[in-house]
Design a protein around this motif. Structure first.
Motif, PDB file in Angstrom:
ATOM      1  N   GLY A  54       0.844  -1.171  -0.133  1.00 45.09           N
ATOM      2  CA  GLY A  54      -0.124   0.097  -0.093  1.00 45.09           C
ATOM      3  C   GLY A  54       0.758   1.228   0.106  1.00 45.09           C
ATOM      4  N   GLU A  55       1.902   1.403  -1.067  1.00 50.86           N
ATOM      5  CA  GLU A  55       2.575   2.424  -1.059  1.00 50.86           C
ATOM      6  C   GLU A  55       1.742   3.640  -1.333  1.00 50.86           C
ATOM      7  OE1 GLU A  55       7.190   3.716  -2.955  1.00 50.86           O
ATOM      8  OE2 GLU A  55       5.637   2.321  -4.089  1.00 50.86           O
ATOM      9  N   ARG A  56       1.913   4.948  -0.647  1.00 54.00           N
ATOM     10  CA  ARG A  56       1.439   5.999  -0.589  1.00 54.00           C
ATOM     11  C   ARG A  56       2.020   6.922  -1.805  1.00 54.00           C
ATOM     12  NH1 ARG A  56      -2.450   6.438   3.497  1.00 54.00           N
ATOM     13  NH2 ARG A  56      -2.817   8.680   3.181  1.00 54.00           N
ATOM     14  N   PHE A  57       1.160   7.731  -2.480  1.00 52.84           N
ATOM     15  CA  PHE A  57       1.755   8.578  -3.479  1.00 52.84           C
ATOM     16  C   PHE A  57       0.974   9.836  -3.324  1.00 52.84           C
ATOM     17  CE2 PHE A  57       2.345   4.453  -5.303  1.00 52.84           C
ATOM     18  CZ  PHE A  57       3.517   4.504  -6.183  1.00 52.84           C
ATOM     19  N   ALA A  58       2.006  10.914  -3.495  1.00 52.09           N
ATOM     20  CA  ALA A  58       1.179  12.333  -3.255  1.00 52.09           C
ATOM     21  C   ALA A  58       0.694  12.687  -4.680  1.00 52.09           C
ATOM     22  CB  ALA A  58       2.281  13.460  -3.046  1.00 52.09           C
ATOM     23  N   ILE A  59      -0.509  13.656  -4.558  1.00 45.70           N
ATOM     24  CA  ILE A  59      -1.275  13.898  -5.509  1.00 45.70           C
ATOM     25  C   ILE A  59      -1.266  15.184  -6.020  1.00 45.70           C
ATOM     26  CG2 ILE A  59      -3.534  14.466  -6.458  1.00 45.70           C
ATOM     27  CD1 ILE A  59      -4.604  12.500  -4.504  1.00 45.70           C
ATOM     28  N   ALA A  60      -0.649  15.386  -7.316  1.00 43.41           N
ATOM     29  CA  ALA A  60      -0.266  16.722  -7.894  1.00 43.41           C
ATOM     30  C   ALA A  60      -1.515  17.508  -8.303  1.00 43.41           C
ATOM     31  CB  ALA A  60       0.771  16.659  -9.238  1.00 43.41           C
ATOM     32  N   THR A  61      -2.592  16.843  -8.871  1.00 43.22           N
ATOM     33  CA  THR A  61      -3.697  17.636  -9.165  1.00 43.22           C
ATOM     34  C   THR A  61      -4.856  16.599  -9.437  1.00 43.22           C
ATOM     35  OG1 THR A  61      -4.883  19.073 -10.848  1.00 43.22           O
ATOM     36  CG2 THR A  61      -3.364  17.585 -11.770  1.00 43.22           C
ATOM     37  N   SER A  62      -6.149  16.948  -9.314  1.00 35.27           N
ATOM     38  CA  SER A  62      -7.311  16.226  -9.768  1.00 35.27           C
ATOM     39  C   SER A  62      -8.383  16.906 -10.545  1.00 35.27           C
ATOM     40  CB  SER A  62      -8.017  15.702  -8.652  1.00 35.27           C
ATOM     41  OG  SER A  62      -8.711  16.665  -7.838  1.00 35.27           O
ATOM     42  N   THR A  63      -8.797  16.340 -11.687  1.00 33.48           N
ATOM     43  CA  THR A  63      -9.555  17.096 -12.510  1.00 33.48           C
ATOM     44  C   THR A  63     -10.927  17.782 -11.739  1.00 33.48           C
ATOM     45  OG1 THR A  63     -10.897  15.058 -13.053  1.00 33.48           O
ATOM     46  CG2 THR A  63      -9.227  16.004 -14.624  1.00 33.48           C
ATOM     47  N   GLY A  64     -11.530  18.820 -12.063  1.00 35.40           N
ATOM     48  CA  GLY A  64     -12.382  19.628 -11.407  1.00 35.40           C
ATOM     49  C   GLY A  64     -13.715  19.431 -11.286  1.00 35.40           C
ATOM     50  N   ALA A  65     -14.814  20.478 -11.221  1.00 35.59           N
ATOM     51  CA  ALA A  65     -16.158  20.420 -11.261  1.00 35.59           C
ATOM     52  C   ALA A  65     -16.704  19.942 -12.301  1.00 35.59           C
ATOM     53  CB  ALA A  65     -16.677  21.880 -10.799  1.00 35.59           C
ATOM     54  N   GLY A  66     -17.795  18.928 -12.100  1.00 32.71           N
ATOM     55  CA  GLY A  66     -18.387  18.355 -13.230  1.00 32.71           C
ATOM     56  C   GLY A  66     -17.609  17.483 -13.909  1.00 32.71           C
ATOM     57  N   VAL A  67     -16.335  17.132 -13.906  1.00 36.63           N
ATOM     58  CA  VAL A  67     -15.632  16.318 -14.765  1.00 36.63           C
ATOM     59  C   VAL A  67     -15.789  14.986 -14.295  1.00 36.63           C
ATOM     60  CG1 VAL A  67     -13.388  15.685 -15.618  1.00 36.63           C
ATOM     61  CG2 VAL A  67     -13.960  18.155 -15.343  1.00 36.63           C
ATOM     62  N   SER A  68     -16.152  14.062 -15.246  1.00 28.83           N
ATOM     63  CA  SER A  68     -16.472  12.639 -14.803  1.00 28.83           C
ATOM     64  C   SER A  68     -15.820  11.752 -15.936  1.00 28.83           C
ATOM     65  CB  SER A  68     -18.125  12.396 -15.016  1.00 28.83           C
ATOM     66  OG  SER A  68     -18.244  11.002 -14.452  1.00 28.83           O
ATOM     67  N   PRO A  69     -14.837  10.945 -15.445  1.00 31.03           N
ATOM     68  CA  PRO A  69     -14.697  10.608 -14.086  1.00 31.03           C
ATOM     69  C   PRO A  69     -13.488  11.676 -13.528  1.00 31.03           C
ATOM     70  CG  PRO A  69     -13.614   8.836 -15.421  1.00 31.03           C
ATOM     71  CD  PRO A  69     -14.433   9.886 -16.270  1.00 31.03           C
ATOM     72  N   ILE A  70     -13.448  11.740 -12.408  1.00 31.10           N
ATOM     73  CA  ILE A  70     -12.285  12.317 -11.854  1.00 31.10           C
ATOM     74  C   ILE A  70     -10.945  11.678 -12.263  1.00 31.10           C
ATOM     75  CG2 ILE A  70     -11.248  13.200  -9.495  1.00 31.10           C
ATOM     76  CD1 ILE A  70     -13.794  13.447  -8.630  1.00 31.10           C
ATOM     77  N   VAL A  71      -9.911  12.422 -12.613  1.00 32.86           N
ATOM     78  CA  VAL A  71      -8.694  11.939 -12.976  1.00 32.86           C
ATOM     79  C   VAL A  71      -7.786  12.518 -11.907  1.00 32.86           C
ATOM     80  CG1 VAL A  71      -6.906  11.702 -14.794  1.00 32.86           C
ATOM     81  CG2 VAL A  71      -9.282  11.500 -15.309  1.00 32.86           C
ATOM     82  N   ILE A  72      -7.023  11.540 -11.284  1.00 33.35           N
ATOM     83  CA  ILE A  72      -5.843  11.809 -10.296  1.00 33.35           C
ATOM     84  C   ILE A  72      -4.683  11.929 -10.946  1.00 33.35           C
ATOM     85  CG2 ILE A  72      -4.972  11.187  -8.267  1.00 33.35           C
ATOM     86  CD1 ILE A  72      -7.527  12.540  -7.805  1.00 33.35           C
ATOM     87  N   THR A  73      -3.895  12.834 -10.872  1.00 31.95           N
ATOM     88  CA  THR A  73      -2.343  12.901 -11.242  1.00 31.95           C
ATOM     89  C   THR A  73      -1.435  12.982 -10.023  1.00 31.95           C
ATOM     90  OG1 THR A  73      -3.025  14.158 -13.062  1.00 31.95           O
ATOM     91  CG2 THR A  73      -0.415  14.232 -12.551  1.00 31.95           C
ATOM     92  N   THR A  74      -0.586  12.052 -10.236  1.00 37.27           N
ATOM     93  CA  THR A  74       0.510  11.846  -8.887  1.00 37.27           C
ATOM     94  C   THR A  74       1.739  12.537  -9.201  1.00 37.27           C
ATOM     95  OG1 THR A  74       1.250   9.844  -9.799  1.00 37.27           O
ATOM     96  CG2 THR A  74      -0.348   9.587  -8.259  1.00 37.27           C
ATOM     97  N   THR A  75       2.445  12.904  -8.165  1.00 35.77           N
ATOM     98  CA  THR A  75       3.665  13.685  -8.200  1.00 35.77           C
ATOM     99  C   THR A  75       4.565  12.546  -8.812  1.00 35.77           C
ATOM    100  OG1 THR A  75       4.083  13.235  -5.975  1.00 35.77           O
ATOM    101  CG2 THR A  75       2.987  15.211  -6.564  1.00 35.77           C
ATOM    102  N   ALA A  76       4.669  11.288  -8.624  1.00 41.28           N
ATOM    103  CA  ALA A  76       5.561  10.251  -9.101  1.00 41.28           C
ATOM    104  C   ALA A  76       4.917   9.145  -9.760  1.00 41.28           C
ATOM    105  CB  ALA A  76       6.359   9.961  -7.846  1.00 41.28           C
ATOM    106  N   PRO A  77       5.535   8.488 -10.435  1.00 43.32           N
ATOM    107  CA  PRO A  77       5.046   7.384 -11.237  1.00 43.32           C
ATOM    108  C   PRO A  77       4.378   6.424  -9.987  1.00 43.32           C
ATOM    109  CG  PRO A  77       6.938   7.631 -12.205  1.00 43.32           C
ATOM    110  CD  PRO A  77       7.064   8.567 -10.998  1.00 43.32           C
ATOM    111  N   HIS A  78       3.181   5.653 -10.161  1.00 39.76           N
ATOM    112  CA  HIS A  78       2.308   5.100  -9.357  1.00 39.76           C
ATOM    113  C   HIS A  78       2.660   3.547  -9.613  1.00 39.76           C
ATOM    114  CE1 HIS A  78      -0.781   4.266 -12.349  1.00 39.76           C
ATOM    115  NE2 HIS A  78      -0.719   5.436 -12.436  1.00 39.76           N
TER     116      HIS A  78
END
Length: 509
Positions: A54-78
């Protein structure tokens, strides 16, 4: 018998050909491991180990209001896989991203979030900051048949289950050899099944270990950890496994070795053994083959097959143990040359039953120390043969020594067969303990009761005819001995069977 043998071979072959990944496992190849015996798979396997914990990764950004699906961008390769259950915490702004989701991997740094029912998530606001993403532990990693080359130790970060298609099919192979290099470092509970950890046979004493547990850069807490090896193979290392609690109180719960094949390689007169264990509640070694690379009657290379320190209970049964330069099995309540005495009186029993021990310097050596009590030592139904033992310090195939104020309450030897011994058969010894601080520095250990029933000795004291008895005793505080149904044939060497003169009471029938 002929037809049965053919059937077994066919069945075994079919099971290997039809091997499938366990339903609760994740294939190590999903993390990029090749297993082709050429590529260096160290980074890929380590990535899998990290992800399984269960290694944890920091989040750099996530897509905003009304966007489906939400897309998460990590600061390092997951290291997530399609379908991984993800937990997201701490996102500010687009707070709909927080929660537990199922992953669809888009790129090495982006993941789309869906509910566990498959519905797409929808953003509620612009991402502001923060957040971590992790997959909960999926700690069973599967190694499909192949050779996985590694050039540096693999480290587990949590309790782990590693399995393969069989120890001759799924092999982790340590390609680099240098001082204190390990195959796997595991400071958490570990199960290994149907897999091997090998290296090219050593020609120098590097202290290399296939599976190592107990310390890392700093001492790791080991209280209650369990280590289980089933159909595990290892060859070439100085140590097949070195598994240790870190102190008298920080003890492992258990070590289990079942149906394994472990051999070692090293230079002459080196410390090298298939199994080394310390500070554990219980050690079980059964149905296994433990092979040293000493040459019977010739070069002494490795020392022991099984070496234990402060293991409270031991069961060693149904094994083939061969070609070790010192005692094949060595069990100690404490260590040599350690001034501090252990104090915790929680030993149970040490049992060595139905093993074949051959071609070693000695067969069995058992030591008690300080003021500890060893309630029961049972040596039964073993076949011991071709034991050289030219060292006059112990002069026997089986050497039992009680030191200082320690007390071996019951030593039982039953239905063992000893054949072709260089010196004696069994020695019961009491000694002053010179390397620790004892309450009474001149005190010798005690053996309260020794019983031999149905033991057979054929051809002993072969290196010095007529000098060493089949069963011998020396020292003080040997209280009671009983020998019955003894079968002792010293052949033509003029060898005598018993010297129990050190015991206060003796019964022979």
């Amino acid at each position: 018998m002929k037809y049965l043998y053919i059937f077994v071979i066919i069945a075994a072959g079919s099971s290997l050909q039809g091997a499938k990944m366990p339903t609760d496992a994740v294939s190590i190849k999903d993390f990029g491991a090749k297993g082709n015996g050429i590529a260096d798979d160290t980074a890929a396997i380590q990535s899998g180990l990290n992800a399984a914990c269960g290694e944890r990764f920091a989040i750099a950004t996530s897509t905003g209001a009304g966007v489906s699906p939400i897309v998460i961008t990590t600061t390092a390769p997951h290291t997530f896989l399609n379908g991984s259950a993800l937990t997201i915490e701490g996102v500010k702004g687009n707070t709909n991203a927080n929660g537990r989701w199922s992953a669809t991997v888009l790129t090495p740094t982006t993941v789309a979030l869906y509910s566990e029912a498959g519905e797409a998530t929808a953003g509620n606001a612009a991402y502001v900051s923060g957040g971590t993403i992790a997959a909960p532990s999926a700690s069973h990693l599967y190694f499909p048949a192949g050779t996985y080359n590694i050039s540096a130790p693999l480290e587990t970060g949590c309790a782990m289950f590693l399995s393969g298609d069989g120890p001759t099919a799924s092999i982790i192979f340590q390609t680099h050899q240098y001082a204190l290099i390990h195959g796997i470092v595991a400071n958490h509970s570990l199960t290994m099944q149907d897999i091997a950890v090998n290296t090219t046979p050593l020609t120098v004493n590097y202290g290399m270990i296939a599976v190592f547990g107990g310390t890392s850069s700093a001492a790791a807490p080991m209280l209650g950890r369990t280590f289980t090896f089933v159909r595990f193979n290892s060859s070439g290392f100085n140590f097949g496994m070195d598994i240790n609690g870190t102190s008298e109180t920080d003890v492992l719960a258990s070590i289990m070795v079942d149906d394994c094949n472990i051999s070692v390689g090293t230079e002459e007169n080196a410390v090298s053994q298939p199994i080394n264990a310390a500070n554990a509640r219980f050690l079980t070694v059964e149905n296994s083959i433990l092979t040293g690379d000493s040459i019977p009657g010739g070069a002494v290379r490795n020392d022991h097959a099984i070496y234990t320190l402060a293991v409270r209970g031991v069961l060693i049964q149904n094994n083939l143990i061969q070609n070790h330069g010192n005692s094949a099995i060595k069990l100690l309540q404490g260590g040599f040359s350690s001034p501090a005495c252990p104090t915790i009186q929680d030993y149970t029993s040490w049992t060595i039953d139905n093993n074949r021990i051959a071609g070693s310097g000695m067969a069995i050596a058992v030591y008690s120390f300080c003021a500890l009590v060893m309630p029961s030592i049972v040596i039964s139904n073993n076949q011991v043969s071709n034991i050289q033992d030219t060292y006059l310090g112990d002069y026997a195939a089986v050497y039992v020594q009680s030191n200082c104020q320690s007390n071996m309450a019951q030593v039982l030897s039953r239905n063992n067969t000893f054949t072709n011994l260089g010196l004696g058969g069994i020695v019961l010894d009491s000694q002053v303990e010179g390397d620790k601080t004892c309450a009474a520095p001149a005190a010798q250990g005690t053996i309260s009761n020794f019983t031999s029933t149905g033991d057979t000795f054929l051809n002993w004291s072969m290196a010095s005819a007529g000098t060493f008895p089949a069963i011998n005793s020396t020292g003080q505080n040997l209280l009671s001995a009983s020998v019955s149904q003894l079968n002792a044939d010293g052949a033509s060497g003029g060898n005598f069977a018993l010297n129990l003169s050190a015991f206060a009471q003796v019964n022979v029938n």
